[in-house]
Design a protein around this motif. Structure first.
Motif, mmCIF file in Angstrom:
data_model
loop_
_atom_site.group_PDB
_atom_site.id
_atom_site.type_symbol
_atom_site.label_atom_id
_atom_site.label_comp_id
_atom_site.label_asym_id
_atom_site.label_seq_id
_atom_site.Cartn_x
_atom_site.Cartn_y
_atom_site.Cartn_z
ATOM 1 N N ASN B 94 46.766 36.009 40.165
ATOM 2 C CA ASN B 94 46.431 36.204 41.574
ATOM 3 C C ASN B 94 45.015 35.699 41.848
ATOM 4 O O ASN B 94 44.337 35.189 40.948
ATOM 5 C CB ASN B 94 46.619 37.678 41.975
ATOM 6 N N PHE B 96 42.183 37.152 42.447
ATOM 7 C CA PHE B 96 41.117 37.793 41.663
ATOM 8 C C PHE B 96 41.063 37.224 40.249
ATOM 9 O O PHE B 96 40.006 36.820 39.761
ATOM 10 C CB PHE B 96 41.354 39.311 41.608
ATOM 11 N N GLU B 97 42.239 37.167 39.603
ATOM 12 C CA GLU B 97 42.268 36.717 38.208
ATOM 13 C C GLU B 97 41.939 35.235 38.075
ATOM 14 O O GLU B 97 41.408 34.795 37.058
ATOM 15 C CB GLU B 97 43.627 37.018 37.580
ATOM 16 N N PHE B 101 38.830 34.141 35.774
ATOM 17 C CA PHE B 101 39.276 33.474 34.549
ATOM 18 C C PHE B 101 38.131 33.076 33.615
ATOM 19 O O PHE B 101 38.126 33.422 32.432
ATOM 20 C CB PHE B 101 40.115 32.242 34.901
ATOM 21 N N GLU B 110 33.592 44.180 32.193
ATOM 22 C CA GLU B 110 34.483 44.371 33.328
ATOM 23 C C GLU B 110 33.714 44.591 34.633
ATOM 24 O O GLU B 110 34.058 44.030 35.678
ATOM 25 C CB GLU B 110 35.436 45.548 33.038
ATOM 26 N N GLN B 114 34.000 42.355 38.004
ATOM 27 C CA GLN B 114 34.363 42.911 39.321
ATOM 28 C C GLN B 114 33.335 42.512 40.373
ATOM 29 O O GLN B 114 33.683 42.050 41.459
ATOM 30 C CB GLN B 114 34.443 44.445 39.243
ATOM 31 N N ARG B 118 33.852 39.720 43.481
ATOM 32 C CA ARG B 118 33.705 40.209 44.844
ATOM 33 C C ARG B 118 32.675 39.359 45.610
ATOM 34 O O ARG B 118 32.907 38.968 46.749
ATOM 35 C CB ARG B 118 33.240 41.673 44.817
ATOM 36 N N ARG B 131 44.106 40.319 45.821
ATOM 37 C CA ARG B 131 45.375 40.595 45.141
ATOM 38 C C ARG B 131 46.497 39.689 45.587
ATOM 39 O O ARG B 131 47.631 39.839 45.168
ATOM 40 C CB ARG B 131 45.747 42.057 45.345
ATOM 41 N N ARG B 149 36.231 30.052 42.006
ATOM 42 C CA ARG B 149 36.525 30.070 40.577
ATOM 43 C C ARG B 149 35.508 29.249 39.796
ATOM 44 O O ARG B 149 35.030 29.659 38.742
ATOM 45 C CB ARG B 149 37.938 29.519 40.344
ATOM 46 N N ALA B 150 35.164 28.074 40.354
ATOM 47 C CA ALA B 150 34.217 27.201 39.653
ATOM 48 C C ALA B 150 32.810 27.794 39.679
ATOM 49 O O ALA B 150 32.080 27.720 38.692
ATOM 50 C CB ALA B 150 34.224 25.814 40.281
ATOM 51 N N ASN B 153 31.481 30.959 37.288
ATOM 52 C CA ASN B 153 30.981 30.725 35.942
ATOM 53 C C ASN B 153 29.479 30.472 35.924
ATOM 54 O O ASN B 153 28.910 30.336 34.846
ATOM 55 C CB ASN B 153 31.699 29.519 35.338
#
Lengths: 272, 374
Positions: B94, B96-97, B101, B110, B114, B118, B131, B149-150, B153
């Protein structure tokens, strides 16, 4: 409308050769040889629970081995150049063009106590190993016959996988092993599930392989059903009942598998 | 703009199946810079990006990151992240994941994951989407997930491979502004690949114009537009009338059979040159008031202005004007000294000229057997 009309021939086919036989199996399973209603057949099936357990166990082992062999093969084929892919696929199909019985006979001569493998082992000074008429021989036979059915669905899922998704995972810091466990494997789950289904179902209900390679001691459900219809213990009502129970068991197994698949595709994320 | 050099490509050469893609390629990228690689398809811009990302290993030459040679370092160990052309989100995870990643792979705590996810989702305006299944998102939303996502990191350099190509015009404009904003906010070096010259001009600090595996020109958007180095750059960036000319002397250019005062000097006497005149710099005036005059052959309304094609002794000029001109009318073209840009002759001289034809690509379609029948 046209599309609907085109489905009519298959509809008729389905009723005559699928629905009606199913109902017949159901009818025979719950009647005596004289045609009276009874639950005796179903109850009798319980006596063969050891055969059921053995069948499901051997089927499961064969499926697991097929997956372990088939996944790397499918992965390698999907990663080779397009022009070589069709050649490799052909090599996977090739044994399937030979008759099923012939293939299994070939394994008999290979695994026999005085067979090719044992002769080779002795020539190498390793001594003979008893292989024929064991559960291992049955599993080998099943894997050999059914592994293409594992490779095809895996190959088609892996070949369709967008290579940039794999690159994205590497880009985000995943080593080759991590890319496999976190991206490639979960994304290929639909192929894994259908491969398992396509191997497990015929493996559980096989009868020739177990008879030829497993000897008398490794009777499977298929053999049991075979005996009820063609063997000395002629009893089609009991045979139908066994078939029915087998069908239900397979349905349950598949239901569990599909549940697993759904869980995967929704992606086990940690909710916020 | 940071002046520290963060990425350096030195003498890179790459070929695929014997076909050279990059030749003797040198590029330095400063820290915090927004650099755009601009060029037509097949010019090697994506390959350049993939070399920086580690997905293509150059046949020759080296890649340096903060002064350290990283030519042989695999992608997963590089401190750069990529936004792929088609987003390449993980369909089995989803939103979030997907964003988490990279941090999960790096075994971050964790609580940190989180918080970072966010923050990233907030930055790309996707709060509340955590979600959702990525397959249910629109193109623009998937794009934002890819950005988050990029960036999650914390890369030093972000590589963007035509990230806006699949979006429609309006959304693309919005995303251009947003990306620029994110770049300013985070101070991350952006290396952006596009074939859209407008996108390149409006977003970049530095534009690298590429063709045939070579850099044609590096400069600020203004430099590239106002001072194109050769006919290719002039033609690729914006519209231009490109003429053969000679320099009659310093500040004196001769083209279209006339002599014009210009601002360029330092050429050999009577040196053949390429002359570029932008359509928006040409003023439409009554014929007797200008050196050049011709007949209007077509007028296209473009919203902001009219695009007028004028035939001057067989050479079709394009001018852009807010005033309408009727087809068939005789008009004069007024060209001031600072409207004339003089370029040295190059391999591209003569390849681009007037507006009597379609673009090369269109020409190709029309000349193909299928196109001829129509």
């Amino acid at each position: 409308m046209k599309a609907k009309r085109a489905a009519v021939p298959y509809g008729i086919w389905m009723v005559i050769f699928i629905i009606v036989p199913m109902l017949l199996v159901l009818y025979f399973a719950f009647t005596t040889q004289e045609g009276a209603f009874t639950l005796q057949n179903i109850a009798t099936v319980g006596r063969y629970s050891n055969v059921f357990v053995r069948s499901i166990w051997l089927g499961a082992v064969a499926t697991a081995v097929s997956l372990l062999i088939g996944y790397p093969v499918a992965y390698i084929i999907a990663r080779t150049r397009a022009c070589w892919q069709s050649v490799l696929i052909l090599l996977v199909i090739l044994p399937m063009w030979m008759n099923f019985l012939l293939r299994t006979y070939a394994w008999m001569t290979l695994l026999e106590d005085s067979g090719l493998i044992n002769n080779l082992l002795e020539a190498l000074g390793l001594g003979r190993v008893h292989m024929i008429n064991t559960q291992g021989a049955v599993v080998v036979g099943m894997v050999y016959n059914y592994v293409p059915y594992m490779i095809f669905p895996l190959y088609s899922v892996l070949a369709k996988m967008d290579p940039s998704v794999i690159e994205a995972a590497q880009d985000l810091g995943a080593s080759q092993a991590r890319v496999f466990w976190r991206v490639v494997l979960p994304m290929s789950m639909p192929g894994v599930i259908s491969g398992i289904t396509m191997v497990f179902v015929p493996a559980v209900s096989t009868f020739i392989i177990s008879k030829m390679l497993g000897g008398g001691a490794n009777l499977m459900i298929g053999d049991l059903i075979d005996m009820q219809f063609l063997g000395s213990s002629y009893n089609p009502n009991l045979g139908s009942a066994i078939s029915l129970v087998l069908m239900v068991l397979i349905l349950i197994c598949m239901g569990i598998m599909n549940q697993f698949d759904d869980g995967e595709s929704k992606g086990g994320g940690i909710p916020l | 703009m940071g002046q520290n050099e963060i990425i350096s490509l030195q003498n890179i050469a790459v070929s695929f199946d014997g076909e050279p893609v990059l030749k003797d390629f040198n590029l330095q990228i400063g820290e915090g810079e927004f650099v755009t690689l601009l060029g037509p398809s097949g010019c090697g811009k994506t390959t350049t990006l993939r070399i920086i990302g580690g997905f293509v290993k150059p046949d020759q030459g080296d890649v340096f990151f903060n002064g350290k040679k990283i030519t042989a370092v695999p992608p997963y160990k590089r401190e750069v992240n990529t936004i792929f052309q088609k987003y390449a989100l993980f369909p089995h995870l989803n939103v979030f994941e997907n964003v988490a990643f990279g941090m999960r792979v790096h075994r971050k705590k964790e609580a940190e994951i989180q918080a970072t996810v966010r923050r990233m989702l907030e930055m790309v305006n996707l709060t509340g989407f955590a979600r959702r299944n990525v397959n249910q998102l629109s193109g623009g939303q998937q794009q934002r997930v890819a950005i988050a996502r990029a960036l999650a990191n914390g890369p030093k350099v972000l590589l963007l491979d035509e990230p806006l190509g699949a979006l429609d015009l309006k959304l693309r404009k919005d995303m251009q502004v947003e990306l620029k904003k994110i770049q300013k906010q985070t101070g991350i070096t952006f290396v952006f690949v596009t074939h859209d010259q407008e996108e390149a001009l409006s977003m970049s600090d530095t534009v690298v114009v590429m063709d045939k595996g070579r850099i044609q020109q590096i400069g600020s958007p203004q430099d590239i537009y106002n001072e194109p180095k050769n006919a290719f750059v002039a033609d690729f960036i914006g519209e231009s009338n490109i003429l053969d000319g000679v320099m009659a002397g310093d500040y004196l250019a001769e083209f279209a059979g006339k002599r014009f005062r210009c601002l360029d000097k330092g050429f050999a006497p009577m040196e053949p040159v390429d002359i570029v005149i932008r359509p928006e710099d040409i003023e439409a005036v009554p014929p007797q008031q200008a050196e050049l005059s011709g007949t209007v052959v077509s007028v296209t309304f473009k919203g902001v202005h009219y695009e007028i094609i004028v035939d001057v002794h067989g050479f079709k000029w394009m001018i852009q004007s807010t005033r309408y001109q009727a087809v068939g009318q005789e008009i004069g073209l007024e060209i001031g000294p600072d409207d004339i840009h003089v370029m040295k002759k190059s391999e591209y001289s003569g390849m681009f000229g007037d507006y009597s034809s379609f673009s090369d690509e269109m020409e190709g379609l029309l000349n193909s057997p299928e196109g001829k029948g129509q």
